[in-house]
Motif scaffolding. Structure first.
Motif, PDB file in Angstrom:
ATOM      1  N   LYS A   5     -73.641 -65.892  17.532  1.00 29.00           N
ATOM      2  CA  LYS A   5     -72.548 -64.919  17.421  1.00 29.00           C
ATOM      3  C   LYS A   5     -72.680 -63.837  18.489  1.00 29.00           C
ATOM      4  O   LYS A   5     -71.696 -63.414  19.088  1.00 29.00           O
ATOM      5  N   LYS A   6     -73.897 -63.380  18.725  1.00 28.53           N
ATOM      6  CA  LYS A   6     -74.139 -62.341  19.720  1.00 28.53           C
ATOM      7  C   LYS A   6     -73.812 -62.846  21.135  1.00 28.53           C
ATOM      8  O   LYS A   6     -73.165 -62.155  21.925  1.00 28.53           O
ATOM      9  N   ILE A   7     -74.237 -64.063  21.442  1.00 21.73           N
ATOM     10  CA  ILE A   7     -73.938 -64.659  22.748  1.00 21.73           C
ATOM     11  C   ILE A   7     -72.425 -64.845  22.911  1.00 21.73           C
ATOM     12  O   ILE A   7     -71.867 -64.543  23.966  1.00 21.73           O
ATOM     13  N   TRP A   8     -71.771 -65.330  21.882  1.00 19.10           N
ATOM     14  CA  TRP A   8     -70.319 -65.544  21.939  1.00 19.10           C
ATOM     15  C   TRP A   8     -69.592 -64.223  22.173  1.00 19.10           C
ATOM     16  O   TRP A   8     -68.631 -64.150  22.936  1.00 19.10           O
ATOM     17  N   LYS A   9     -70.047 -63.151  21.512  1.00 12.44           N
ATOM     18  CA  LYS A   9     -69.432 -61.843  21.666  1.00 12.44           C
ATOM     19  C   LYS A   9     -69.598 -61.349  23.105  1.00 12.44           C
ATOM     20  O   LYS A   9     -68.658 -60.822  23.708  1.00 12.44           O
TER      21      LYS A   9
END
Length: 139
Positions: A5-9
């Motif tokens: 989720k952090k990478i996608w954000k």
């Protein structure tokens, strides 16, 4: 899962910033106009190649030429298909003689707006022209 989720954000924020910069660049390309400044050699080459064009001959050190260039830019903003070339004669020792010799004309006033068709002088207007006089040259 939190790592994904952090990478996608991070990727989506980067993508958004990239899209904004591309949009600003495209906007500038669409709205920004410039006089096409050419050298005296390039001008003479265009004449020898029998090109058709409109050219303003002036001096950047002259206030009349500077204000006239602004009028030309106003015209080009509204008429994007038309091109006006500009030749700076600041370094020319005798700009009047240069204009007279290059275009075989009697008048060498700076600034001069010259319409060339197939390598030959068709029209010459001396001094700073108004927006509507410039438009008449392209008819």
């Amino acid at each position: 899962m939190e790592l994904i989720k952090k990478i996608w954000k991070e990727i989506s924020v980067f993508g958004l910033v990239l899209v904004v910069f591309i949009g600003l660049y495209a906007y500038r390309q669409v709205t920004h106009v410039e006089l096409s400044t050419i050298t005296q050699d390039k001008l003479e080459e265009k004449i020898k190649d029998k090109d058709s064009f409109v050219v303003v001959l002036g001096s950047d050190s002259d206030t009349t030429t500077s204000s006239y260039k602004e009028i030309c830019l106003d015209y080009m903003e509204k008429n994007r298909g038309d091109t006006i070339y500009y030749v700076d004669l600041t370094d020319e020792s005798d700009p009047t003689a240069y204009i007279q010799e290059t275009f075989d004309t009697d008048d060498g006033t700076v600034p001069s707006t010259i319409v060339v068709e197939k390598g030959k002088l068709k029209k010459q207007k001396t001094g700073a022209l108004t927006y509507y006089r410039i438009a008449e040259l392209f008819k």
